[in-house]
Design an enzyme around this catalytic site. Structure first.
Site, short mmCIF file in Angstrom:
data_model
loop_
_atom_site.label_atom_id
_atom_site.label_comp_id
_atom_site.label_asym_id
_atom_site.label_seq_id
_atom_site.Cartn_x
_atom_site.Cartn_y
_atom_site.Cartn_z
N CYS A 1 -6.57 1.31 4.92
CA CYS A 1 -6.98 -0.35 4.56
C CYS A 1 -6.66 -0.20 6.58
O CYS A 1 -5.60 -0.03 7.07
CB CYS A 1 -6.61 -1.25 4.08
SG CYS A 1 -4.73 -1.67 4.56
N CYS B 1 0.82 -0.97 -0.36
CA CYS B 1 -0.53 0.20 -0.26
C CYS B 1 0.91 0.90 -0.06
O CYS B 1 2.36 0.86 0.48
CB CYS B 1 -1.12 0.09 1.24
SG CYS B 1 -1.90 -0.82 1.04
N GLU C 1 0.85 4.10 2.49
CA GLU C 1 0.91 4.22 3.05
C GLU C 1 2.91 4.10 4.15
O GLU C 1 3.42 4.17 4.00
CB GLU C 1 -0.56 3.89 4.15
CG GLU C 1 -1.61 4.75 3.81
CD GLU C 1 -2.30 4.25 3.00
OE1 GLU C 1 -1.77 3.24 2.06
OE2 GLU C 1 -3.42 4.24 3.23
N1 THU Z 1 -4.71 1.11 -1.42
C1 THU Z 1 -3.27 2.34 -0.52
O1 THU Z 1 -2.04 1.64 -1.31
N2 THU Z 1 -3.86 2.24 0.43
C2 THU Z 1 -5.22 3.04 0.80
O2 THU Z 1 -5.20 3.64 1.77
C3 THU Z 1 -6.20 1.67 0.38
C4 THU Z 1 -5.62 0.82 -0.75
C5 THU Z 1 -3.93 -0.14 -2.55
C6 THU Z 1 -3.79 -1.57 -2.46
C7 THU Z 1 -4.26 -2.04 -4.09
O3 THU Z 1 -3.00 -1.62 -4.29
C8 THU Z 1 -5.30 -0.58 -4.41
O4 THU Z 1 -5.06 -0.18 -3.64
C9 THU Z 1 -6.36 -1.36 -4.20
O5 THU Z 1 -7.01 -2.05 -2.88
#
Ligand code: THU
Length: 130
Positions: free
Chosen positions: A83, A50, A52
Site C-alpha cells: 500500500c 500491514c 511490511e
Molecule cells: N495488507 C498488507 O499487510 N500489506 C499489503 O501490502 C497490502 C495490504 C493488509 C492490510 C489488511 O490487513 C489486509 O491486507 C487487507 O487490506
C-alpha cells in the site's frame, strides 16, 4: 532460507479475521538477518497494521536501520502490491534501488524496486534549509 520462503511462512500467523486476506512480509537487513512481519488487523479497523510495517518494526527493534531486500506474499489473483503508506515506510530504510519481490501463494512473482514503487518519495532532503 530465502526471503520469499520466510514471508510465506510468517503469513500463516497473520491476524486477518476481517478481510480474510493474510499477508506475509520479510526484509533482509543490511546486517544479513531476515526480519518478518504479518498483517495484524483490529476490530477498530484503522488500528490494523500491514505485514511490511511489522517486518520493518522487527528490523529496527533489532538495531538494524537499512533494508537490503524485500519480499511480500498474499493469496490474491496477482502479486500483492504494498500500500502507499508501506511504500513510504520502506523508503525510510531502503534506497530506491532495493528490490521488492511481490508474490502470490500460487507462485506468481513480480519484481520492482522501491524507487519504481514510490517515485518522488518524500525525503529528509526536502526539509533541509526550511
Ligand atoms: N495488507 C498488507 O499487510 N500489506 C499489503 O501490502 C497490502 C495490504 C493488509 C492490510 C489488511 O490487513 C489486509 O491486507 C487487507 O487490506
Amino acid at each position: 532460507m530465502s526471503l520469499l520462503t520466510a514471508a510465506r511462512a510468517v503469513r500463516e500467523n497473520a491476524h486477518a479475521p476481517y478481510s480474510r486476506f493474510k499477508v506475509g512480509a520479510a526484509v533482509r537487513g543490511a546486517d544479513g538477518a531476515i526480519y518478518v512481519g504479518c498483517n495484524v488487523e483490529n476490530v477498530a479497523a484503522p488500528e490494523g497494521t500491514c505485514a511490511e510495517a511489522g517486518a520493518i518494526a522487527a528490523m529496527v527493534a533489532a538495531g538494524c536501520r537499512e533494508i537490503a531486500e524485500v519480499a511480500v506474499i498474499a493469496d490474491g489473483p496477482a502479486p500483492v502490491s504494498p500500500c502507499g503508506g508501506c511504500r513510504q515506510k520502506l523508503a525510510e530504510f531502503a534506497g530506491p534501488e532495493v528490490r521488492v519481490t511481490m508474490a502470490t501463494v500460487a507462485g506468481e512473482t513480480l519484481e520492482m524496486t522501491v524507487g519504481e514503487l514510490l517515485p518522488g518519495a518524500f525525503s529528509a532532503a526536502q526539509m533541509r534549509g526550511v
